[in-house]
Design a protein around this motif. Structure first.
Motif, short mmCIF file in Angstrom:
data_model
loop_
_atom_site.label_atom_id
_atom_site.label_comp_id
_atom_site.label_asym_id
_atom_site.label_seq_id
_atom_site.Cartn_x
_atom_site.Cartn_y
_atom_site.Cartn_z
N GLU A 51 0.90 -1.24 -0.06
CA GLU A 51 0.01 0.12 -0.01
C GLU A 51 0.85 1.14 -0.02
OE1 GLU A 51 -3.63 0.71 0.20
OE2 GLU A 51 -3.37 -1.24 -0.90
N LEU A 52 0.55 2.07 -0.84
CA LEU A 52 1.57 3.53 -0.96
C LEU A 52 0.64 4.36 -0.39
CD1 LEU A 52 2.74 2.96 -4.83
CD2 LEU A 52 3.85 2.10 -2.62
N SER A 53 1.52 5.48 0.01
CA SER A 53 0.67 6.49 0.77
C SER A 53 1.61 7.81 0.84
CB SER A 53 0.41 6.08 2.21
OG SER A 53 1.63 5.95 3.01
N GLU A 76 -4.19 6.93 -8.94
CA GLU A 76 -4.87 7.03 -7.75
C GLU A 76 -6.00 6.16 -7.85
OE1 GLU A 76 -4.14 11.64 -6.85
OE2 GLU A 76 -6.10 11.35 -7.95
N GLY A 77 -6.41 5.46 -8.91
CA GLY A 77 -7.46 4.35 -8.77
C GLY A 77 -6.83 3.10 -8.16
N GLU A 78 -5.52 3.10 -8.39
CA GLU A 78 -4.86 1.84 -7.54
C GLU A 78 -4.55 2.09 -6.30
OE1 GLU A 78 -1.69 0.27 -9.92
OE2 GLU A 78 -2.96 -0.10 -11.84
N ASN A 79 -4.02 3.30 -5.99
CA ASN A 79 -3.26 3.73 -4.88
C ASN A 79 -3.89 4.97 -4.07
OD1 ASN A 79 -0.95 1.96 -4.91
ND2 ASN A 79 -0.89 3.06 -6.73
N PRO A 80 -5.20 4.84 -3.66
CA PRO A 80 -6.20 5.91 -3.41
C PRO A 80 -5.43 6.81 -1.94
CG PRO A 80 -7.12 3.95 -2.61
CD PRO A 80 -6.22 3.40 -3.55
N GLN A 83 -1.40 11.32 -2.24
CA GLN A 83 -2.02 12.69 -2.77
C GLN A 83 -0.82 13.04 -3.90
OE1 GLN A 83 -1.48 13.08 0.90
NE2 GLN A 83 -3.23 11.83 0.86
N PHE A 84 -1.42 12.56 -4.94
CA PHE A 84 -0.67 13.25 -6.26
C PHE A 84 -0.76 14.56 -6.93
CE2 PHE A 84 0.17 13.29 -10.82
CZ PHE A 84 1.47 12.36 -10.80
N SER A 85 0.17 15.18 -6.91
CA SER A 85 -0.04 16.45 -7.86
C SER A 85 0.94 16.67 -8.98
CB SER A 85 -0.12 17.68 -6.92
OG SER A 85 1.21 17.71 -6.32
N TYR A 86 0.54 17.36 -9.80
CA TYR A 86 1.61 17.64 -10.97
C TYR A 86 1.17 19.02 -11.52
CZ TYR A 86 4.04 17.48 -15.36
OH TYR A 86 5.26 17.79 -16.45
N ASP A 87 2.27 19.93 -11.38
CA ASP A 87 2.31 21.45 -11.72
C ASP A 87 2.68 21.43 -13.10
OD1 ASP A 87 2.12 24.14 -11.92
OD2 ASP A 87 3.75 24.25 -10.53
N LYS A 329 8.29 7.84 0.00
CA LYS A 329 8.39 8.77 -1.09
C LYS A 329 8.89 7.99 -2.17
CE LYS A 329 8.42 12.63 -0.90
NZ LYS A 329 7.19 13.48 -0.68
N ALA A 330 9.90 7.13 -1.73
CA ALA A 330 10.64 6.00 -2.72
C ALA A 330 9.74 4.96 -3.36
CB ALA A 330 12.00 5.27 -2.32
N ALA A 331 8.71 4.63 -2.41
CA ALA A 331 7.86 3.56 -3.02
C ALA A 331 6.62 4.26 -3.97
CB ALA A 331 7.11 2.93 -1.66
N ALA A 332 6.51 5.38 -3.53
CA ALA A 332 5.41 6.15 -4.37
C ALA A 332 5.83 6.52 -5.69
CB ALA A 332 4.95 7.59 -3.60
#
Lengths: 377, 316
Positions: A51-53, A76-80, A83-87, A329-332
């Protein structure tokens, strides 16, 4: 100005009516948005990842934005819990954010420059950086010419058109490669990007390498020639070409579907832009040597003569560290990159952004980098 | 004005100071000082961020020719667009203001006043799309005609743009955008022309136009000028509409109808900033400083003209 209540009410209502009318005008002028957010197929995770967080922050190229939306939805569907963000603040800003530690990874239309590689060594402690060419998109040379859907052009002819040496559509240089096509005497209106863009950089790099005699200007994100018709953003140039007879521009192939498209000369054949042809040229281009085990910056072979390769492509990289201090972080990062290079991830971006899917060779190559991502300690 | 309650008792020798009075005076004074601080802060930011560009070697500035050659065409483009806008908008605005105050029936005048003020409420991005999608294509035939028949003027030297995304189109769109500002101020000033003067003119046998010429226009002149200057200020700083419409980025030229136009300062900043790095950012901010100084000069000129005839003008 004194008004009684009734006249004021009348005035306000008529004003409202006017607003609505104007708003309607405005709405009708807008282009239908090209790629509505098609939901990514919530794929099955190939590996039974833990589980990623935590937060995963990306920044960089706006060219990847549509693809990134698809990847975000799928990931995010797989790892709810992530908190993903891309600027999408631009390649340069993305690389800066990554090197300063403000972002966990960067999206960039160009590989790290040499001095940035040195900084990256600090950013990633002693470990390497990875650079993965995960977003490959063909750039179409699109034109608006009544009754003509496709034209065959040599790179030198394309360069002459965009530098203003070839000025009408019935020029002998164009006619020579297009026997049987009725070409009007319409003046050619070349339209280039007015803003600083990775598309311009890749297109001018193509002209520079494939037609070095006709195009002498160095590749640059800002259009290198003085003057000429220009517009901002992909939708801007497409709008102008759509509404101007005889206009020609270069833009992401997925956005040029309503216009005529040029097949460029590669060796002895003419190749139309397609996802497969774009992936082929990337696969057959060498990786830049001496940049680390997981740095797959590509020396794109734009002057290729290989059959079925379309050399006008935009490559956008994902740049990150092979080692992160924080295990979560590494896992994410690892989980996200794993998803991006997976068939599900590539299918999602291809559907949403019209990009080319990476080939098996590229996937195998990227997998080595993804497998290497670890936490320090 | 509910912040302070008017005292009900007869006025004493020294004025009564309630806590509310002091609070209100303090808040008002604070607001005044605050706005000055903000202005000073903006100026300080612009100057400090512009200094690296001002002191940089010419080769470091984007385009590699130095700061002057970089900002020069932008200043020219900014002024060209704004001046065309003023030439388009001022006569129209004065006409509208006169019609609303002296010709139109009262009911229509009120409605029309609102509708024109409403032009100011349309976001500039909408003006941009209108200019790009509607006005520019419509003006293409005029561009071609001007290149053929007025080509002896440097403004119409051509070759005519095939898309209409030119400085001329931008100027006209900006003109529509600043119309409400100029017409609103002109209207206020015209409506305050002394009734005695107007009636005297009419009593002496003047027609309505003669009355306006003799009694209203001289009185309202400073108001119209002040309104125009405010409009000019907006036209100078307009960003989005110009960025959308103009095919800019070329060097300095006064040719209004070709597809190579100088960009404007504000739109150039908006377009270049997202991808700018290092000294490029400082250069953009230096161009912003130039715009700041131009608008400051325009606004001070407007103030000066208004103050010169402060006792007449209704615009202050």
């Amino acid at each position: 100005m004194k008004l009684s209540t009734t006249t004021r009410a009348a005035a306000v209502s008529s004003a409202l009516a006017a607003t609505l009318a104007l708003a309607a005008c405005g709405a009708s002028n807008e282009e239908p948005s090209g790629s509505a957010g098609a939901a990514a197929s919530g794929g099955s995770a190939s590996s039974a990842a833990p589980e990623l967080s935590g937060a995963l922050v990306g920044a960089g190229a706006s060219s990847q934005q549509s693809a990134m939306e698809a990847w975000q939805a799928g990931f995010e569907g797989e790892n709810p819990d992530v908190q993903f963000s891309y600027d999408p603040s631009g390649s340069g800003n993305g690389r800066k954010a990554f090197l300063s530690g403000a972002a966990d990874f960067a999206g960039s239309d160009a590989a790290l420059k040499d001095e940035e590689l040195t900084q990256a060594a600090d950013r990633c402690a002693t470990a390497d950086v990875f650079e993965l060419p995960n977003y490959i998109s063909p750039i179409a040379i699109a034109f608006n010419l009544e009754g003509v859907d496709t034209l065959n052009l040599k790179p030198a002819t394309v360069a002459d058109i965009f530098s203003g040496k070839v000025t009408t559509w019935n020029d002998p240089a164009i006619a020579a490669d297009n026997a049987g096509v009725t070409l009007p005497a319409t003046p050619i209106v070349p339209v280039h990007r007015g803003d600083d863009s990775g598309t311009t950089e890749n297109f001018t790099a193509y002209l520079h390498e494939a037609a070095p005699d006709a195009w002498t200007a160095e590749p640059d994100g800002v259009w290198p020639l003085e003057g000429g018709e220009n517009a901002n953003g992909t939708s801007g140039v497409i709008d102008v070409v759509t509404s101007t007879a005889g206009a020609i521009t270069y833009a992401d192939a997925s956005r040029a579907s309503d216009l005529g498209v040029v097949s460029v000369a590669v060796g002895s054949e003419f190749v139309a832009p397609s996802a497969e042809a774009a992936a082929a040229v990337v696969e057959n281009s060498p990786v830049v040597e001496g940049r680390g085990d997981y740095d797959f910056a590509i020396e794109l072979n734009r002057a290729t003569e290989g059959s079925g390769e379309y050399p006008v492509v935009l490559i956008s990289y994902h740049v990150g560290c092979v080692q992160y201090d924080d295990a979560a972080k590494a896992a994410a990062v690892k989980g996200f990159m794993q998803y991006v290079i997976s068939e599900d991830g590539q299918a999602a971006s291809s559907e949403n952004a019209g990009s080319a899917q990476i080939s098996e060779t590229l996937r195998t190559q990227a997998q080595t980098a993804v497998d290497a991502i670890t936490a320090a300690g | 004005m509910t912040a302070t309650k008017a005292p009900t008792e007869p006025p004493a020798q020294r004025p009564v100071r309630r806590p509310g009075d002091r609070l209100f005076a303090g808040a008002a004074r604070g607001s005044g000082i605050f706005i000055l601080l903000v202005l000073a802060g903006v100026a300080a930011f612009l100057i400090s961020e512009a200094i690296p560009a001002l002191t940089a070697a010419p080769s470091e500035i984007p385009d590699g020719n130095g700061l002057g050659p970089y900002i020069g065409p932008l200043v020219l483009g900014t002024l060209l667009g704004a001046v065309i806008a003023l030439l388009v908008a001022t006569p129209l605005a004065v006409g509208i203001a006169l019609f609303v105050t002296y010709y139109a029936p009262r009911r229509i005048a009120a409605t029309m006043g609102y509708v024109i003020d409403l032009l100011a409420a349309i976001p500039s991005v909408v003006y941009g799309f209108w200019g790009l999608a509607v006005l520019a294509p419509k003006l293409v035939p005029f561009h071609a005609w001007a290149a053929d028949h007025l080509g002896f003027l440097p403004f119409f030297a051509g070759p005519a743009s095939a898309s209409g995304r030119t400085m001329l189109t931008v100027g006209i769109v900006l003109g529509v955008m600043i119309l409400p500002i100029i017409s609103a101020i002109s209207r206020e000033v015209f409506s305050q022309a002394p009734a005695l003067h107007r009636e005297a003119a009419l009593a002496l046998g003047a027609t309505r136009w003669e009355m306006i010429k003799m009694a209203v226009l001289p009185y309202g002149k400073s108001g119209v000028i002040a309104g125009s200057m405010l409009g000019l200020g907006r036209a100078l700083g307009e960003t989005m509409a110009v960025a959308i419409i103009l095919s800019g980025g070329a060097g300095a030229t006064v040719n209004l109808i070709s597809n190579s136009n100088p960009s404007t300062i504000a739109s150039n900043i908006a377009l270049r900033f997202p991808e700018a790095t290092g000294i490029g950012v400082n250069t953009l901010i230096a161009s912003g400083l130039a715009l700041f100084l131009i608008t400051l000069a325009v606004n001070m000129l407007a103030r000066w003209i208004v103050n010169r005839r402060a006792d007449f003008s209704g615009a202050n």
